[in-house]
Design an enzyme around this catalytic site. Structure first.
Site, mmCIF file in Angstrom:
data_model
loop_
_atom_site.group_PDB
_atom_site.id
_atom_site.type_symbol
_atom_site.label_atom_id
_atom_site.label_comp_id
_atom_site.label_asym_id
_atom_site.label_seq_id
_atom_site.Cartn_x
_atom_site.Cartn_y
_atom_site.Cartn_z
ATOM 1 N N LYS A 102 0.767 -1.073 -0.011
ATOM 2 C CA LYS A 102 0.101 -0.026 -0.071
ATOM 3 C C LYS A 102 0.848 1.378 0.215
ATOM 4 O O LYS A 102 0.474 2.195 -0.694
ATOM 5 C CB LYS A 102 -0.988 0.017 1.152
ATOM 6 C CG LYS A 102 -2.032 -1.364 1.265
ATOM 7 C CD LYS A 102 -2.815 -1.770 0.108
ATOM 8 C CE LYS A 102 -3.392 -2.763 -0.024
ATOM 9 N NZ LYS A 102 -4.001 -3.256 -1.162
ATOM 10 N N LYS A 114 -0.800 2.994 8.860
ATOM 11 C CA LYS A 114 -1.269 2.094 8.225
ATOM 12 C C LYS A 114 -0.264 1.085 7.867
ATOM 13 O O LYS A 114 0.960 1.434 7.721
ATOM 14 C CB LYS A 114 -1.858 2.551 6.988
ATOM 15 C CG LYS A 114 -3.324 2.937 7.001
ATOM 16 C CD LYS A 114 -3.754 3.344 5.626
ATOM 17 C CE LYS A 114 -5.244 3.987 5.731
ATOM 18 N NZ LYS A 114 -5.681 4.270 4.319
ATOM 19 N N GLY A 164 -8.087 -5.077 5.396
ATOM 20 C CA GLY A 164 -8.778 -5.671 6.445
ATOM 21 C C GLY A 164 -8.707 -4.774 7.920
ATOM 22 O O GLY A 164 -9.101 -5.465 8.775
ATOM 23 N N GLY A 165 -8.224 -3.594 7.846
ATOM 24 C CA GLY A 165 -8.014 -2.917 9.228
ATOM 25 C C GLY A 165 -7.107 -3.428 10.097
ATOM 26 O O GLY A 165 -6.842 -2.650 10.980
ATOM 27 N N GLU A 196 -1.040 8.742 7.233
ATOM 28 C CA GLU A 196 -1.686 9.598 6.185
ATOM 29 C C GLU A 196 -2.616 10.573 7.303
ATOM 30 O O GLU A 196 -2.977 9.944 8.344
ATOM 31 C CB GLU A 196 -2.683 8.954 5.554
ATOM 32 C CG GLU A 196 -2.402 8.389 4.236
ATOM 33 C CD GLU A 196 -3.186 7.283 3.635
ATOM 34 O OE1 GLU A 196 -2.819 6.719 2.479
ATOM 35 O OE2 GLU A 196 -4.136 6.915 4.126
ATOM 36 N N HIS A 250 -16.776 6.104 0.409
ATOM 37 C CA HIS A 250 -16.017 5.231 -0.490
ATOM 38 C C HIS A 250 -16.549 4.789 -1.860
ATOM 39 O O HIS A 250 -17.475 4.293 -1.923
ATOM 40 C CB HIS A 250 -15.825 3.819 0.531
ATOM 41 C CG HIS A 250 -15.110 2.467 -0.184
ATOM 42 N ND1 HIS A 250 -14.249 2.123 0.547
ATOM 43 C CD2 HIS A 250 -15.211 2.293 -1.456
ATOM 44 C CE1 HIS A 250 -13.641 1.088 -0.254
ATOM 45 N NE2 HIS A 250 -14.132 1.115 -1.562
ATOM 46 N N GLU A 268 -6.547 2.899 -2.579
ATOM 47 C CA GLU A 268 -6.013 1.675 -3.048
ATOM 48 C C GLU A 268 -6.463 0.983 -4.370
ATOM 49 O O GLU A 268 -7.381 1.589 -4.852
ATOM 50 C CB GLU A 268 -5.992 0.331 -1.961
ATOM 51 C CG GLU A 268 -7.385 0.091 -1.452
ATOM 52 C CD GLU A 268 -6.990 -1.324 -0.349
ATOM 53 O OE1 GLU A 268 -6.307 -1.338 0.477
ATOM 54 O OE2 GLU A 268 -7.821 -2.190 -0.893
ATOM 55 N N ASN A 307 -7.439 -2.738 -6.110
ATOM 56 C CA ASN A 307 -7.899 -4.035 -6.142
ATOM 57 C C ASN A 307 -7.386 -4.559 -7.522
ATOM 58 O O ASN A 307 -7.989 -4.250 -8.428
ATOM 59 C CB ASN A 307 -9.116 -4.360 -5.774
ATOM 60 C CG ASN A 307 -9.322 -3.906 -4.219
ATOM 61 O OD1 ASN A 307 -8.670 -4.049 -3.384
ATOM 62 N ND2 ASN A 307 -10.578 -3.400 -4.154
ATOM 63 N N ARG A 329 -8.136 -7.335 -9.043
ATOM 64 C CA ARG A 329 -8.908 -8.672 -9.487
ATOM 65 C C ARG A 329 -10.295 -8.174 -9.611
ATOM 66 O O ARG A 329 -10.543 -7.133 -9.448
ATOM 67 C CB ARG A 329 -8.779 -9.374 -8.146
ATOM 68 C CG ARG A 329 -9.131 -8.547 -6.658
ATOM 69 C CD ARG A 329 -9.505 -9.405 -5.715
ATOM 70 N NE ARG A 329 -9.565 -8.420 -4.430
ATOM 71 C CZ ARG A 329 -10.876 -7.667 -4.090
ATOM 72 N NH1 ARG A 329 -11.752 -7.840 -4.854
ATOM 73 N NH2 ARG A 329 -10.603 -7.051 -3.254
#
Lengths: 448, 149, 149, 448
Positions: D118, D160, D166-167, D202, D210, D290, D292, D294
């Site tokens: 990330k 982060k 997933g947090g 950040e 989102h 971010e 993804n 996929r």
């Protein structure tokens, strides 16, 4: 008219389920009627309220005007949706609704009556420049009269019952020798089936396609057509697989037929959803065949390619709303196919089969739509139509819709019920079907 | 048959769903076979489970609490239940009352027609199911008539 | 038929999904057959996996025909079954043979790694399920070892 | 690359079913992998062939690279579709495919690796003029360094994990006093979860939406975005309900964000389907969150509004086809909503529930799409994701899609499994939701 708050659905099976879903979206209360044989039916489970109106036999339940009207009045409904079949084209029922101040979600009783008499419909259309198949001007009384007409239009001719439907009271006549005998037979059959021996005569067109146009008309004279459906794939006059749009029509012909359909509806001041059925011959001549004054089984394919929700539009029209679009707004997106999955035995002349559904899997995912009332452990009753599921696929184009249907049919599991799925697969994979080379004789050729 | 013809046959088998070919022409014979992939169709396993329904039949349940010889009068039509001939009148029947075969036990109004429902037997009224003015469906239980002891 | 024509036919079988060819022409006869589980990545053979199914019952049914005390050796991995250490070698085990705990009974090749599968007990080999070069799934029954009487 | 003839689907559940359907339409042979716990699963029944790769626990089956690759090689597949989750964003797996000459239906392993880190992703995007949330330039080593950055960008800040998701390894820090302690915690968590203690910092944006953009990129540098999805409704960073398009974007912002998403994909030479996730603050500033690399769970809503079949496009891109459209061809038709139906107990902190489905009824009809692997008598295994069904509705506009979802949810029967259907109904009927007043905190407010 005020907003409709409570609708009685005078039907069963998948169309009752379809109507309930439309009502729920609109926030309208639903009341299902059912026969004792349909206690476990999905339309009973999904409605807000349901009422048993009689035993399994249709004449005592789903065709029993008095009981249904009594339920509607007692439960103070604002409107009745008749679905298709049963009382949907019964002008007396529509008239009873009118008298009871209950909105009949369909045309005025008078329109049903006019279009229900096939020879009257023919006359009206001819008078309004809608092309009809060459034939008699109205009812034919004697074989001599019939022979005179046949000589002008040429053999073969077809004799039809004025109040006909479903092939009853029909005879194809190849020469004047056969005329008297077949007219007598047709009359007798018509009299038995419809209580009226009137017949009329038309030229018999041997190679033809069955193309129909969906129309919507509001109470203010606005009529729009939602394009066409190709319904040539039939067995004994029963449609088996339908597509929209028809691949045989080019834009010019489609526009011309659509315009004619709109004019036909306007000619009788038609209101609500209806379908103009045309016969298209080898040379792309089209002729008015009949008008169905109700929602059709195959309405989903029109919904898929136009995006218009026909059931919700029917209700809104009954509420007195204006059509929310004009002809230019209606576009065709992609291609849709409907397969009617029937509980019938393909090895035994497609005899309808009843029974318990012990295992069920129906396909899903992108571009797959299921309209059905079955579920695992549902027992298909003996009394009613053998159609248990409409499987509809949509694709960007005809090829994609076909490959999707192929995929979807391959997933269907309905145990231990005999169904026509294998026949549907045979159609979908047939080289003639793949290139769109189909007419009303196509299916008989495959089955033989 | 020459080599090229054999190659054509092999291609044909390869492309199609044909698995085997046997050919004999006088002393010439040819056999070509293709391995069939093993496909299996799986079935969703089957267990009997309760029915999908929300239509609870209160009628059937209540019936069980009565005697086998009791007669349940059911509605032959759809309409509105009237317990009495008019607003001021006494109800046709009340619990514990004796009725004779042919006595009117209630009225069901269907489409402005008032239909008298008659007792099929004589006996004692043991139970009255509907309330006055209730909407009655076909086959709905109306009244239970028990043996006159 | 000359040697070049035969070579052409061999290549043809190799490229296609055809597994077998028998040809007789007068006194001349030819038999070509392909090793069906030979999976070099360069070509795509038809899948030959008789046990690659969801007929979950295969194992269970077979088990019933054996003794309760019999041991079924199952595959701990996914790969290709080898009955012998090399093409020329004798199979590790054959039916009726005695094995001791720790004896190699077969090899399963997974990603170029040849994994020796060892007998968990001593006993007599009563049954061998896979064919040589068959694709083996996890938990698939390989060999039944019975009591050494 | 040549046409793909045989695909191994390295996944299970609804996405495996979805991929099988796409392959069947394209005439591609399908091979399912499964664990012993999934023997009776629908993806096993629907595939042409299936192979058991291990026991129920994921590390020994669906996450076991060696076994899956061994199956793929032994069965001579042309390609592997990884679905979402499991090995879909495992660059090592993608690389193994590359080495074995098997097409990985997704991006190059290098793209997965770059976007998987990330902090690297953040740096690349910043370098390519994609707005990122103000924060550290790459990894932060010490609390002092972190405090210096926090003073510039202002508290609160969020720490982060570089390899996070997933947090895990995340901490919100409100003042410099908390910095040391929370950084230590975050590092420890990151090290445990991802085997790498690297963190970055950040600005923490308290009120945000989102919004993500679907992109498709072929092997020839053509990149198109398929518009946006609103995914703010989350519980513990898990999306629960998604819509497309996002009602908070106007045309100008949508075009700008879409353009940025395309530039982001181009920056790393991305190929195949991917999603750029943005955070949008109260003032409509958007920031790259971010990528993804996929297919997403919520891809159907994009399919519904654009008509594009994302799974089939993924396969075609892997086959080396050009994208069949350019940006201008992509239009938005109507509005789609997806509800994720999970087998979980709403009265017990949404703990996942396994068990036997004794009765099942899922809705159907116009504008209703079901993507699911469940069937009546299916036993939901303990080992896997609790999502058992995606219910998708489409309408002409947001209101219609919502009323359709309301109708559809009311029909769902999944007995005796505890599900989140009541929560989904609560969301769909919530006044804030109805007017589109949602952000990432919306769901927590409802649940409390």
């Amino acid at each position: 008219m005020a907003q409709i708050k409570r609708i009685l659905i005078a039907n069963r099976g998948e169309i009752a389920v379809r109507i309930i879903r439309g009502c729920k979206e609109l926030g309208i209360e639903t009341i299902s009627i059912y026969s004792t044989a349909d206690k476990e039916s999905l339309h009973v489970a999904l409605a807000d309220y349901s009422i048993c109106v009689g035993p399994g036999a249709v004449q005592d339940s789903y065709l029993n005007l008095e009981r249904i009207m009594s339920a509607a009045v007692a439960l103070a409904v604002d409107a009745i949706h008749p679905g298709y079949g049963f009382l949907s084209e019964n002008s007396k029922f529509a008239q009873m609704c009118e008298e009871c101040n209950i909105a009949f979600i369909g045309p005025a009783s008078n329109s049903i009556k006019l279009m229900g008499n096939k020879s009257t419909a023919r006359e009206i259309m001819a008078a309004n420049n809608v092309p009809v198949i060459p034939g008699s001007d109205g009812i034919v009384e004697t074989p001599e009269e019939a022979n005179k007409i046949a000589e002008i239009i040429g053999f073969p001719v077809i004799v039809k019952a004025s109040l006909g439907g479903g092939g009853k009271g029909m005879r194809i006549i190849n020469s004047s020798d056969e005329m008297e005998k077949f007219i007598d037979q047709a009359r007798a059959e018509a009299s038995n089936a419809f209580g009226d021996a009137s017949i009329y005569i038309e030229k018999y067109i041997t190679t033809s396609k069955h193309i129909e146009f969906q129309i919507l008309a509001d109470k203010y004279g606005n009529v729009v057509h939602l394009n066409d459906r190709e319904c040539s794939i039939q067995r004994n006059n029963q449609k088996v697989l339908e597509e929209a749009p028809a691949s045989c029509l080019d834009d010019e012909l489609r526009a011309r037929m659509g315009h004619t359909a709109v004019e036909a509806a306007k000619a009788i001041g038609y209101i609500n959803a209806g379908t103009i059925e045309f016969l298209v011959d080898e040379n792309n001549n089209f002729y008015f065949m009949e008008m169905n004054t109700r929602i059709q089984v195959e309405h989903p394919i029109t919904e898929m390619i136009t995006g218009v929700d026909l059931i919700k539009q029917q209700i809104k029209i009954a509420e007195g709303e204006h059509l929310p679009f004009i002809q230019e707004d209606i576009k065709i997106h992609g291609h849709a196919i409907e397969c009617r999955i029937n509980a019938e035995d393909p090895d035994n002349n497609f005899t309808p089969c009843a029974g318990l559904i012990k295992e069920l899997h129906l396909p899903g995912g992108k571009g797959v739509r299921i309209d059905s009332h079955i579920y695992q452990n549902y027992k298909i009753p003996l009394y009613y139509d053998s159609m248990i599921c409409k499987l509809i696929t949509w694709g960007d184009n005809r090829e994609e819709a076909i490959s999707k249907m192929n995929m979807a049919l391959s997933e269907v599991i309905i145990e231990d019920i005999k169904t026509n799925v294998s026949l549907l697969q045979k159609i979908i994979e047939h080289p003639d079907f793949l290139v769109g080379n189909i007419d009303t004789k196509f299916l008989n050729k495959i089955i033989r | 048959m020459n080599i090229n013809e054999i190659l054509v046959l092999i291609d044909k088998l390869n492309e199609t769903s044909i698995n085997e070919l046997n050919l004999t022409d006088n002393s010439f014979s040819l056999h070509i076979s293709k391995n069939i992939a093993n496909t299996s169709v799986s079935h969703v396993p089957e267990i009997v489970t309760p029915k999908l329904t929300i239509e609870k039949s209160t009628n059937d349940q209540t019936i069980e609490t009565f005697n086998e010889k009791d007669i349940i009068v059911k509605s032959p039509l759809v309409g509105i239940y009237y317990e009495a001939a008019s607003v001021d009148a006494k109800p046709f029947v009340s619990i514990g009352q004796k009725v004779n075969a042919g006595d009117v036990v209630c009225i069901i109004e269907a489409m402005k027609i008032f239909n008298e429902i008659k007792s099929p037997c004589s006996g004692i009224v043991k139970k009255i199911f509907p309330s006055n003015l209730e909407v009655i469906e076909y086959d709905q239980s109306l009244i239970v008539i028990g043996e006159d002891i």
